[in-house]
Design an enzyme around this catalytic site. Sequence first.
Site, PDB file in Angstrom:
ATOM      1  N   LYS A 233      18.864 -21.584 -10.420  1.00 21.74           N
ATOM      2  CA  LYS A 233      19.179 -20.875  -9.167  1.00 21.74           C
ATOM      3  C   LYS A 233      17.964 -20.902  -8.226  1.00 21.74           C
ATOM      4  O   LYS A 233      17.753 -21.900  -7.561  1.00 21.74           O
ATOM      5  CB  LYS A 233      19.647 -19.469  -9.508  1.00 21.74           C
TER       6      LYS A 233
ATOM      7  N   PHE B 119      37.146 -17.464 -19.333  1.00 23.27           N
ATOM      8  CA  PHE B 119      37.267 -17.953 -17.959  1.00 23.27           C
ATOM      9  C   PHE B 119      36.892 -19.419 -17.828  1.00 23.27           C
ATOM     10  O   PHE B 119      37.345 -20.103 -16.923  1.00 23.27           O
ATOM     11  CB  PHE B 119      36.421 -17.100 -16.997  1.00 23.27           C
TER      12      PHE B 119
ATOM     13  N   PHE C 210      25.808  -9.707 -17.073  1.00 19.59           N
ATOM     14  CA  PHE C 210      26.270 -11.033 -16.676  1.00 19.59           C
ATOM     15  C   PHE C 210      27.074 -11.570 -17.866  1.00 19.59           C
ATOM     16  O   PHE C 210      26.828 -11.165 -19.005  1.00 19.59           O
ATOM     17  CB  PHE C 210      25.097 -11.964 -16.292  1.00 19.59           C
ATOM     18  N   THR C 211      28.025 -12.457 -17.594  1.00 18.15           N
ATOM     19  CA  THR C 211      28.967 -12.888 -18.651  1.00 18.15           C
ATOM     20  C   THR C 211      28.256 -13.394 -19.911  1.00 18.15           C
ATOM     21  O   THR C 211      28.549 -12.949 -21.027  1.00 18.15           O
ATOM     22  CB  THR C 211      29.886 -14.011 -18.124  1.00 18.15           C
TER      23      THR C 211
ATOM     24  N   ASP D 111      15.825 -10.138 -15.645  1.00 17.02           N
ATOM     25  CA  ASP D 111      16.472 -11.436 -15.505  1.00 17.02           C
ATOM     26  C   ASP D 111      16.159 -11.897 -14.086  1.00 17.02           C
ATOM     27  O   ASP D 111      16.694 -11.370 -13.111  1.00 17.02           O
ATOM     28  CB  ASP D 111      17.981 -11.290 -15.735  1.00 17.02           C
TER      29      ASP D 111
ATOM     30  N   TYR E 173       6.538 -35.609 -27.019  1.00 16.94           N
ATOM     31  CA  TYR E 173       7.383 -34.617 -27.720  1.00 16.94           C
ATOM     32  C   TYR E 173       6.644 -33.280 -27.833  1.00 16.94           C
ATOM     33  O   TYR E 173       7.220 -32.221 -27.635  1.00 16.94           O
ATOM     34  CB  TYR E 173       7.760 -35.134 -29.119  1.00 16.94           C
TER      35      TYR E 173
ATOM     36  N   ARG F 131      35.582 -13.846 -10.424  1.00 16.76           N
ATOM     37  CA  ARG F 131      34.675 -12.879 -11.038  1.00 16.76           C
ATOM     38  C   ARG F 131      35.436 -11.559 -11.105  1.00 16.76           C
ATOM     39  O   ARG F 131      35.231 -10.644 -10.333  1.00 16.76           O
ATOM     40  CB  ARG F 131      33.383 -12.729 -10.231  1.00 16.76           C
TER      41      ARG F 131
HETATM   42  N1  F0G Z   1      21.555 -14.590 -15.657  1.00 11.29           N
HETATM   43  C1  F0G Z   1      22.108 -14.613 -14.433  1.00 11.29           C
HETATM   44  C2  F0G Z   1      21.837 -13.508 -13.474  1.00 11.29           C
HETATM   45  C3  F0G Z   1      22.929 -15.677 -14.062  1.00 11.29           C
HETATM   46  O1  F0G Z   1      23.472 -15.685 -12.864  1.00 11.29           O
HETATM   47  C4  F0G Z   1      23.149 -16.727 -14.989  1.00 11.29           C
HETATM   48  C5  F0G Z   1      24.020 -17.835 -14.658  1.00 11.29           C
HETATM   49  C6  F0G Z   1      22.562 -16.652 -16.247  1.00 11.29           C
HETATM   50  C7  F0G Z   1      21.758 -15.573 -16.538  1.00 11.29           C
HETATM   51  C8  F0G Z   1      22.775 -17.723 -17.261  1.00 11.29           C
HETATM   52  O2  F0G Z   1      22.054 -18.839 -16.889  1.00 11.29           O
HETATM   53  O3  F0G Z   1      23.801 -20.594 -16.512  1.00 11.29           O
HETATM   54  O4  F0G Z   1      21.388 -21.187 -16.748  1.00 11.29           O
HETATM   55  O5  F0G Z   1      22.679 -20.420 -18.686  1.00 11.29           O
HETATM   56  N2  F0G Z   1      24.787 -17.883 -13.676  1.00 11.29           N
HETATM   57  C9  F0G Z   1      25.623 -19.000 -13.311  1.00 11.29           C
HETATM   58  C10 F0G Z   1      26.506 -18.632 -12.166  1.00 11.29           C
HETATM   59  C11 F0G Z   1      26.388 -19.590 -14.434  1.00 11.29           C
HETATM   60  O6  F0G Z   1      27.341 -19.472 -11.805  1.00 11.29           O
HETATM   61  O7  F0G Z   1      26.374 -17.556 -11.588  1.00 11.29           O
HETATM   62  P1  F0G Z   1      22.507 -20.338 -17.231  1.00 11.29           P
END
Ligand code: F0G
Length: 481
Positions: free
Chosen positions: A265, A454, A131-132, A222, A79, A388
Amino acid sequence: MSILLSNGTEIPIEMHKIRIVQKVRLSPARERLQAIEEAGYNTFLLRSRDIFLDMLTDSGTNAMTDFQQAAMMHADDAYAGSESFYRLKDAVSEVFGLEYILPVHQGRAAEHLLAKTFVKPGHVVPMNYHFTTTRAHFELCGGTVLELYTDEALNTQSTALFKGNIDLDRLREALEKHGAQNVSFVRMEATTNLLGGQPFSLANLKAIKAMIEPLGIFLVVDGSLISENAHFIRQRESGYENASIKDIIREIAAVADLVYLSGRKSCSVRGGMIATNRKDLYEAIRPWLPVYEGFFTYGGMSSREIEAMAVGMREMTEPDVASSAADAIKYFVNRCIEEGIPVVTPPGGLACHLDAMRFIPHIPQTQYPAGALGAAVYIASGIRGMERGSVSMDRDREGNDVPSDLELLRLAVPRRIFTMSHYEYAVDRLKWLYAHRDMVGGLEFFEEPPVLRFFAGRMQPLGGWGPALAKKFEEDFGPAC
Ligand code: F0G
């Protein structure tokens, strides 16, 4: 990697062999129609068993290597003080040159901690593009996202090499307007996702740093797609032709004050992290880690994934790994262009993006063209893409729909998953759909969640175009396709 054939054609070539496979099924158009209707025309709500080629995302869907799998077997599940954490820490130090690391369960968890620690009500956060999940977290803490992209960034038919750059004049103006004390930090997203996976240059990153450092503002990168960004820098930025991917990643990390990433990724695992050499930033965030994620040495990740992340992080610095998605995307995009299918150029590092405003220009943004295109592509091919566009924008504070700058359907290319015949199949069905684009209509919501709509929102086709499209497909290809 790409390779030149003797007839002059360049093709992506896999620098691996496939030793474990997962079966997929191509259900006929009639079943696909039923599946998308049940999913409320939202590709997020489809079941995996109904999908032939899953191009929703490259997040957590990459093929892992034998070494990553093997590393998972010697995970230390303690842990606190897990040896797995220290192996990840060593990898971060080797690859990024960064000393302090906070593991988190995925990228948005890093954004949550950054927002919680640094974004205060009334603050602005300048960035190349949102990013979303980033926007959601920063706004939930009372901040405003400022997108300071260059004019070229929104041009979907561009030859600009670094559409992920910040416009330095716009940044200077924003800093003067808001005052350094109201800026949480500046955020640069590597291989900018919502602009079509477009990279920034190191020259731009350094110029940003030079501008904000004297003002006491720190720079956040990022790095979720950092190896792809490094690959493009190596290919496109003068002076870096002979640099290794690792050199470039280290240089990006050295310019940044803090790097966070989704490990899902470039690192080909399921996890995330925040890393920095700035003890003050580290210590400001650190207390929140066990509150929201988990103890300091696992932060919400399983020990197995931590081990696999340490390996994936080193592997992403290998040139043929860093280029594997980008080269496949280049092929896919160029084949679409040959067939007259409207896509975003230049090819980026994340996906082949269809430009819905050119694909189905008869659908106004109020009827969500990228969402409609996503459903239509699924009906015509069994391929799942991701909207998107305006569906991915939540309503503003007054409850109004916010039209997105771009209306894209993203056909993501997870690393080492698909082969040439998959891309050729995709191009063929997209060509058919483009020839029948007049049959595609708009969408309207009948279930709409208030945040990140979405993911779970449900829509219906205006004028019931879905069944007509499936019927036409069946007439042209037969009931089995
Ligand atoms: N930053 C970027 C540039 C991303 O593309 C993503 C996620 C995140 C942050 C958030 O990371 O999903 O691990 O919590 N992108 C995914 C996509 C969801 O499908 O493009 P996460």
